[in-house]
Design an enzyme around this catalytic site. Structure first.
Site, PDB file in Angstrom:
ATOM      1  N   ASP A 137       0.846  -1.212   0.000  1.00  0.00           N
ATOM      2  CA  ASP A 137       0.000   0.000   0.000  1.00  0.00           C
ATOM      3  C   ASP A 137       0.877   1.257   0.000  1.00  0.00           C
ATOM      4  O   ASP A 137       0.594   2.231  -0.702  1.00  0.00           O
ATOM      5  CB  ASP A 137      -0.911   0.025   1.242  1.00  0.00           C
ATOM      6  CG  ASP A 137      -1.939  -1.093   1.210  1.00  0.00           C
ATOM      7  OD1 ASP A 137      -2.388  -1.457   0.109  1.00  0.00           O
ATOM      8  OD2 ASP A 137      -2.279  -1.616   2.309  1.00  0.00           O
ATOM      9  N   TYR A 223      -1.046   5.429  23.263  1.00  0.00           N
ATOM     10  CA  TYR A 223      -1.155   6.738  22.603  1.00  0.00           C
ATOM     11  C   TYR A 223      -0.045   7.658  23.107  1.00  0.00           C
ATOM     12  O   TYR A 223       0.674   8.292  22.331  1.00  0.00           O
ATOM     13  CB  TYR A 223      -2.529   7.356  22.879  1.00  0.00           C
ATOM     14  CG  TYR A 223      -2.682   8.750  22.299  1.00  0.00           C
ATOM     15  CD1 TYR A 223      -2.901   8.938  20.929  1.00  0.00           C
ATOM     16  CD2 TYR A 223      -2.601   9.886  23.102  1.00  0.00           C
ATOM     17  CE1 TYR A 223      -3.030  10.210  20.382  1.00  0.00           C
ATOM     18  CE2 TYR A 223      -2.732  11.156  22.568  1.00  0.00           C
ATOM     19  CZ  TYR A 223      -2.946  11.313  21.212  1.00  0.00           C
ATOM     20  OH  TYR A 223      -3.078  12.579  20.676  1.00  0.00           O
ATOM     21  N   LYS A 227       3.233   9.352  21.026  1.00  0.00           N
ATOM     22  CA  LYS A 227       3.526  10.787  20.875  1.00  0.00           C
ATOM     23  C   LYS A 227       4.915  11.121  21.448  1.00  0.00           C
ATOM     24  O   LYS A 227       5.565  12.053  20.982  1.00  0.00           O
ATOM     25  CB  LYS A 227       2.426  11.623  21.546  1.00  0.00           C
ATOM     26  CG  LYS A 227       1.069  11.482  20.843  1.00  0.00           C
ATOM     27  CD  LYS A 227       1.129  11.960  19.394  1.00  0.00           C
ATOM     28  CE  LYS A 227      -0.206  11.842  18.677  1.00  0.00           C
ATOM     29  NZ  LYS A 227      -0.178  12.320  17.292  1.00  0.00           N
TER      30      LYS A 227
HETATM   31  N1  LIG Z   1      -7.661  17.294  19.203  1.00  0.00           N
HETATM   32  C1  LIG Z   1      -6.829  17.307  20.206  1.00  0.00           C
HETATM   33  O1  LIG Z   1      -7.164  17.720  21.331  1.00  0.00           O
HETATM   34  C2  LIG Z   1      -5.412  16.859  20.001  1.00  0.00           C
HETATM   35  C3  LIG Z   1      -4.485  17.092  21.016  1.00  0.00           C
HETATM   36  C4  LIG Z   1      -3.175  16.690  20.845  1.00  0.00           C
HETATM   37  C5  LIG Z   1      -2.791  16.085  19.658  1.00  0.00           C
HETATM   38  N2  LIG Z   1      -3.711  15.848  18.696  1.00  0.00           N
HETATM   39  C6  LIG Z   1      -3.253  15.165  17.474  1.00  0.00           C
HETATM   40  O2  LIG Z   1      -3.709  15.862  16.342  1.00  0.00           O
HETATM   41  C7  LIG Z   1      -3.864  14.971  15.242  1.00  0.00           C
HETATM   42  C8  LIG Z   1      -5.216  15.194  14.584  1.00  0.00           C
HETATM   43  O3  LIG Z   1      -6.212  14.966  15.555  1.00  0.00           O
HETATM   44  P1  LIG Z   1      -7.663  15.607  15.453  1.00  0.00           P
HETATM   45  O4  LIG Z   1      -8.028  16.004  16.808  1.00  0.00           O
HETATM   46  O5  LIG Z   1      -7.721  16.593  14.347  1.00  0.00           O
HETATM   47  O6  LIG Z   1      -8.500  14.302  15.080  1.00  0.00           O
HETATM   48  P2  LIG Z   1      -9.826  14.111  14.229  1.00  0.00           P
HETATM   49  O7  LIG Z   1     -10.606  15.368  14.141  1.00  0.00           O
HETATM   50  O8  LIG Z   1     -10.463  12.905  14.786  1.00  0.00           O
HETATM   51  O9  LIG Z   1      -9.263  13.800  12.768  1.00  0.00           O
HETATM   52  C9  LIG Z   1      -8.500  12.662  12.535  1.00  0.00           C
HETATM   53  C10 LIG Z   1      -8.205  12.558  11.048  1.00  0.00           C
HETATM   54  O10 LIG Z   1      -7.438  11.390  10.827  1.00  0.00           O
HETATM   55  C11 LIG Z   1      -8.126  10.521   9.919  1.00  0.00           C
HETATM   56  N3  LIG Z   1      -7.887   9.142  10.308  1.00  0.00           N
HETATM   57  C12 LIG Z   1      -8.168   8.560  11.502  1.00  0.00           C
HETATM   58  N4  LIG Z   1      -7.801   7.266  11.480  1.00  0.00           N
HETATM   59  C13 LIG Z   1      -7.280   7.036  10.250  1.00  0.00           C
HETATM   60  C14 LIG Z   1      -6.741   5.895   9.609  1.00  0.00           C
HETATM   61  N5  LIG Z   1      -6.688   4.706  10.199  1.00  0.00           N
HETATM   62  N6  LIG Z   1      -6.298   6.019   8.344  1.00  0.00           N
HETATM   63  C15 LIG Z   1      -6.378   7.197   7.698  1.00  0.00           C
HETATM   64  N7  LIG Z   1      -6.867   8.314   8.243  1.00  0.00           N
HETATM   65  C16 LIG Z   1      -7.335   8.226   9.495  1.00  0.00           C
HETATM   66  C17 LIG Z   1      -9.594  10.927  10.035  1.00  0.00           C
HETATM   67  O11 LIG Z   1     -10.314  10.701   8.845  1.00  0.00           O
HETATM   68  P3  LIG Z   1     -11.101   9.355   8.491  1.00  0.00           P
HETATM   69  O12 LIG Z   1     -11.900   8.992   9.694  1.00  0.00           O
HETATM   70  O13 LIG Z   1     -11.895   9.737   7.309  1.00  0.00           O
HETATM   71  O14 LIG Z   1     -10.057   8.356   8.165  1.00  0.00           O
HETATM   72  C18 LIG Z   1      -9.448  12.435  10.221  1.00  0.00           C
HETATM   73  O15 LIG Z   1      -9.230  13.045   8.983  1.00  0.00           O
HETATM   74  C19 LIG Z   1      -3.661  13.560  15.821  1.00  0.00           C
HETATM   75  O16 LIG Z   1      -2.363  13.121  15.538  1.00  0.00           O
HETATM   76  C20 LIG Z   1      -3.822  13.768  17.317  1.00  0.00           C
HETATM   77  O17 LIG Z   1      -3.114  12.819  18.061  1.00  0.00           O
HETATM   78  C21 LIG Z   1      -5.000  16.218  18.834  1.00  0.00           C
END
Ligand SMILES: NC(=O)c1ccc[n+]([C@@H]2O[C@H](COP(=O)([O-])OP(=O)(O)OC[C@H]3O[C@@H](n4cnc5c(N)ncnc54)[C@H](OP(=O)(O)O)[C@@H]3O)[C@@H](O)[C@H]2O)c1
Length: 346
Positions: A137, A223, A227
């Site tokens: 892939d 998780y 990170k």
């Molecule tokens: N939000 C927070 O508070 C926070 C804090 C610290 C760090 N982060 C980090 O920020 C990043 C983004 O988080 P977010 O909060 O924006 O999350 P989110 O809104 O849930 O978005 C996650 C994105 O990743 C995609 N995704 C999830 N699993 C996937 C998979 N197996 N294969 C391909 N795509 C996948 C989802 O799309 P699909 O479901 O369509 O695949 C979506 O586009 C992450 O790395 C997270 O650890 C977030």
């Protein structure tokens, strides 16, 4: 003149003599302690001044410098929602063509149409599931990216435990998925684009990290460790790629409004994804509140928290505090699950 007179009087007065005598008779250990105390206070004061400078006067590297408007591409993983979607929108606004990758093709297509109509740049939709991706892939993904001049990579995709749970009780499939999505994807996609960035002597790699990598989170152990991996790896690879003009930065992130955080309302400490990404792109190369190299805590409230965590309390204080927080979240999540199961039974 009066001032000089007063100083002269002071110097000759008995209290000054007593003070000097006290200093002379003070044990050496006391003097050393006083000296060390002064050094520590000065260090904290300088660190604080640096933080204030980073968050006020110091800007960042201009995001346009990576070939904006010249046909250069930005690859964003996890682009269909949350922080990744915002990176796609704001990088397109800065005149980069964008590769959008996530699982849900329909969401990516909608975003691609919005981007091309609003910002008049090219888009490429690449549906991809990072949790089950094989080497074949990734080879296919590499073939899709090969003809493009990629100058920006945002390793954003991430997944978390559904709710806090001890490592020994976690479903092995969840553990595997977190490792594949949060670590393996970053290694694999970076290996696809970084060699070309090195060859073209131009590139930016942003790795979306988390405070969970800064402070170990019991009950979210996989998780949290994924990170921490990102944080360490970004520093090491950042140093390797710096001589080739490829900038690597791990974004040390506290909560952001998103589906993953399950937080819907923004506040001073919890920005919307739009606000968060705007800060990240405005403060490129600016550490904000982070103290490790090749790392940035770009959003001001997060920067202040990051600064405090790095300097106040011991690692065991923070790990105990995190354990108490996650245990309480787990309790509430289990109670909610039980209530929902009860509703279904009725
Ligand atoms: N939000 C927070 O508070 C926070 C804090 C610290 C760090 N982060 C980090 O920020 C990043 C983004 O988080 P977010 O909060 O924006 O999350 P989110 O809104 O849930 O978005 C996650 C994105 O990743 C995609 N995704 C999830 N699993 C996937 C998979 N197996 N294969 C391909 N795509 C996948 C989802 O799309 P699909 O479901 O369509 O695949 C979506 O586009 C992450 O790395 C997270 O650890 C977030």
């Amino acid at each position: 003149m009066d001032y000089l007179n007063t100083l002269t009087k002071m110097a000759s007065c008995e209290c000054m003599d007593a003070y000097v005598a006290a200093l002379r008779s003070a044990p050496l250990s006391l003097l050393v302690l006083g000296g060390l105390g002064t050094v520590v206070v000065l260090k904290y004061a300088m660190d604080l001044a640096k933080l204030v400078f980073n968050l006020t006067l110091r800007g960042g590297v201009n995001i346009k410098k990576f070939g904006a408007g010249t046909g250069a591409w930005a690859v964003i993983t996890g682009a269909s929602d949350g922080i990744g979607k915002e990176f796609a929108l704001q990088l397109a606004q800065a005149k980069y063509n964008v590769v959008l990758s996530a699982r849900t093709e329909s969401k990516l297509n909608t975003l691609a149409s919005e981007i091309s109509s609003k910002y008049n740049v090219e888009t490429k939709v690449v549906p991809f599931d990072y949790s089950h991706a094989t080497s074949a892939d990734y080879e296919k993904l590499g073939a899709e990216l090969a003809p493009l001049k990629v100058t920006i990579l945002v390793n954003n995709v991430g997944t978390n435990h559904e709710f806090p749970v001890s490592f020994v009780e976690e479903n092995p499939a969840v553990i595997e998925s977190i490792v594949n999505v949060n670590i393996k994807s970053v290694m694999a996609v970076t290996r696809l684009v970084a060699p070309k960035m090195v060859a073209q002597q131009q590139g930016l790699i942003l790795n979306v990290g988390s405070f969970a990598g800064l402070m170990p989170q019991p009950l979210l152990s996989v998780y949290s460790a994924s990170k921490a991996y990102l944080l360490t790896w970004s520093q090491a690879v950042g140093r390797e790629l710096a001589p080739h003009k490829v900038h690597v930065q791990c974004l040390s992130t506290y909560f952001v409004v998103s589906a993953m955080s399950k937080i819907r309302k923004s506040s001073w400490t919890i920005p919307t994804a739009h606000e968060y990404v705007r800060a990240a792109l405005r403060r490129l190369g600016n550490p904000g509140g982070a103290s490790t190299p090749y790392t940035s805590s770009p959003y001001s409230a997060h920067a202040i928290m990051n600064w405090v965590i790095d300097r106040v309390g011991s690692p065991s204080f923070w790990v105990n505090k995190a354990y108490a927080t996650q245990a309480s979240i787990r309790k509430r999540a289990l109670a909610k699950k039980a209530r929902e199961a009860g509703k279904k039974d009725n």
